[in-house]
Design a protein around this motif. Structure first.
Motif, mmCIF file in Angstrom:
data_model
loop_
_atom_site.group_PDB
_atom_site.id
_atom_site.type_symbol
_atom_site.label_atom_id
_atom_site.label_comp_id
_atom_site.label_asym_id
_atom_site.label_seq_id
_atom_site.Cartn_x
_atom_site.Cartn_y
_atom_site.Cartn_z
ATOM 1 N N VAL A 106 14.463 17.278 -10.093
ATOM 2 C CA VAL A 106 14.868 16.091 -10.852
ATOM 3 C C VAL A 106 16.089 15.409 -10.247
ATOM 4 O O VAL A 106 16.108 14.186 -10.043
ATOM 5 C CB VAL A 106 15.113 16.443 -12.335
ATOM 6 N N ASP A 107 17.124 16.178 -9.937
ATOM 7 C CA ASP A 107 18.348 15.572 -9.410
ATOM 8 C C ASP A 107 18.090 14.881 -8.066
ATOM 9 O O ASP A 107 18.605 13.782 -7.816
ATOM 10 C CB ASP A 107 19.442 16.628 -9.250
ATOM 11 N N LEU A 108 17.312 15.516 -7.213
ATOM 12 C CA LEU A 108 16.985 14.911 -5.921
ATOM 13 C C LEU A 108 16.234 13.599 -6.111
ATOM 14 O O LEU A 108 16.529 12.591 -5.452
ATOM 15 C CB LEU A 108 16.142 15.877 -5.085
ATOM 16 N N TYR A 109 15.271 13.591 -7.035
ATOM 17 C CA TYR A 109 14.483 12.380 -7.272
ATOM 18 C C TYR A 109 15.362 11.251 -7.794
ATOM 19 O O TYR A 109 15.240 10.105 -7.363
ATOM 20 C CB TYR A 109 13.357 12.675 -8.263
ATOM 21 N N ARG A 110 16.251 11.573 -8.698
ATOM 22 C CA ARG A 110 17.097 10.522 -9.267
ATOM 23 C C ARG A 110 18.071 9.959 -8.231
ATOM 24 O O ARG A 110 18.463 8.798 -8.300
ATOM 25 C CB ARG A 110 17.867 11.055 -10.472
ATOM 26 N N ALA A 111 18.462 10.771 -7.250
ATOM 27 C CA ALA A 111 19.403 10.326 -6.233
ATOM 28 C C ALA A 111 18.729 9.548 -5.102
ATOM 29 O O ALA A 111 19.416 8.932 -4.287
ATOM 30 C CB ALA A 111 20.140 11.530 -5.650
ATOM 31 N N THR A 112 17.405 9.556 -5.063
ATOM 32 C CA THR A 112 16.671 8.918 -3.961
ATOM 33 C C THR A 112 16.258 7.505 -4.334
ATOM 34 O O THR A 112 15.698 7.276 -5.409
ATOM 35 C CB THR A 112 15.423 9.747 -3.601
ATOM 36 N N GLU A 113 16.505 6.573 -3.439
ATOM 37 C CA GLU A 113 16.086 5.186 -3.659
ATOM 38 C C GLU A 113 14.723 4.908 -3.056
ATOM 39 O O GLU A 113 13.881 4.262 -3.677
ATOM 40 C CB GLU A 113 17.126 4.224 -3.069
ATOM 41 N N LEU A 114 14.486 5.399 -1.832
ATOM 42 C CA LEU A 114 13.217 5.142 -1.156
ATOM 43 C C LEU A 114 12.507 6.459 -0.862
ATOM 44 O O LEU A 114 13.016 7.303 -0.121
ATOM 45 C CB LEU A 114 13.448 4.378 0.151
ATOM 46 N N PHE A 115 11.332 6.619 -1.466
ATOM 47 C CA PHE A 115 10.477 7.774 -1.223
ATOM 48 C C PHE A 115 9.365 7.361 -0.249
ATOM 49 O O PHE A 115 8.684 6.364 -0.481
ATOM 50 C CB PHE A 115 9.805 8.253 -2.508
#
Length: 282
Positions: A106-115
């Motif tokens: 979850v934390d990684l996903y929230r910190a990422t702008e472009l996947f």
């Protein structure tokens, strides 16, 4: 013979040590001369060069400076970090339960702008429906012989996937057409999953590309990988998840992703492939 996580990690450490050793040799320095320039003893140089002691970031910066290769320091630091922590054995990660594994992202996903996500085998997790996710996660539990909490894990995956509707994130996903035909769950679950792809592909934040089976390929199918911004790549192997942060390796995955993306179809052409797969369920 399969390579164990511990031996893979040691091999990664040895690659870092070899790179340091090559820098010293290219600079024409003996071990004693390099030690003097770095301000430590010769035995420490030997331990670092033979992968008996992992180098600290400061060790690497001193080493590179002594060899006149300051521009390589950050790349080697990232490579060393990968060697120490990048190889994460799946069996170890799922030991505490599949739900906890889902929550850990979850934390990684929230910190990422472009996947950027490429998948040759599965619908990407962020676009999975609950029935499809439950089938995938049940298979994971069986493969790794861990307690099956797939119901709770699938619900956690659905909660995590709400990020595709939140502002501040973009998702560029590329899948092989064969993903649409791999039957996970029963026919109803698969139909619901394919139907959702028709909707998800139209979301403003999502670019969904499908590489047709008949395309003239410029790059063969690769392993499943995720790129988080331009900083880190997560590669999913059967035995482990490998995290890549070394800039030169991240750049390689970005080049591969651009090639794969270039072979994909989008919009109406992608929807036509999904509809064809839905019809094949009947």
């Amino acid at each position: 013979m399969a390579t164990s996580p511990s031996s893979s990690a040691q091999a990664a450490r040895e690659r870092v040590a070899r790179r340091l050793r090559d820098l010293r040799a290219d600079a024409g320095l003996t071990g004693s001369e390099l030690a003097a320039r770095c301000g430590w003893t010769h035995p420490k140089t030997s331990r670092l060069e033979n992968a008996r002691t992992p180098p600290t970031p400061d060790d690497i910066r001193r080493w590179c400076h002594a060899c006149g290769a300051d521009d390589q320091a950050e790349d080697i630091i990232a490579q060393s970090r990968d060697a120490e922590s990048a190889y994460m054995e799946w069996r170890r990660q799922v030991r505490a339960g599949l739900k906890r594994l889902q929550d850990s992202y979850v934390d990684l996903y929230r910190a990422t702008e472009l996947f950027r996500i490429y998948s040759p085998t599965l619908v990407p997790g962020l676009l999975q429906t609950e029935g499809y996710a439950r089938a995938v996660l049940s298979g994971v539990a069986k493969l790794y012989d861990v307690p099956n909490d797939a119901d709770q894990a699938a619900a956690a995956r659905m909660e995590r996937s709400k990020i595709v509707h939140e502002p501040g994130h973009r998702f560029v996903m590329v899948v092989e057409e064969s993903v649409l035909y791999y039957r996970l769950g029963d026919a109803d679950a698969m139909a619901a999953q394919l139907g959702y792809l028709l909707t998800a592909g139209a979301l403003p934040s999502v670019s969904l590309g499908i590489i047709p089976k008949t395309v003239q390929r410029t790059l063969w199918p690769q392993e499943l990988f995720h790129v988080y911004d331009d900083q880190m790549v997560s590669v999913e192997l059967m035995s482990a998840r490998v995290r890549v942060t070394q800039p030169s390796e991240v750049a390689l995955y970005l080049r591969a992703f651009d090639q794969l993306r270039g072979m994909a179809v989008y919009g109406a052409e992608a929807r036509a492939l999904i509809v064809k797969a839905i019809e094949a369920l009947r």
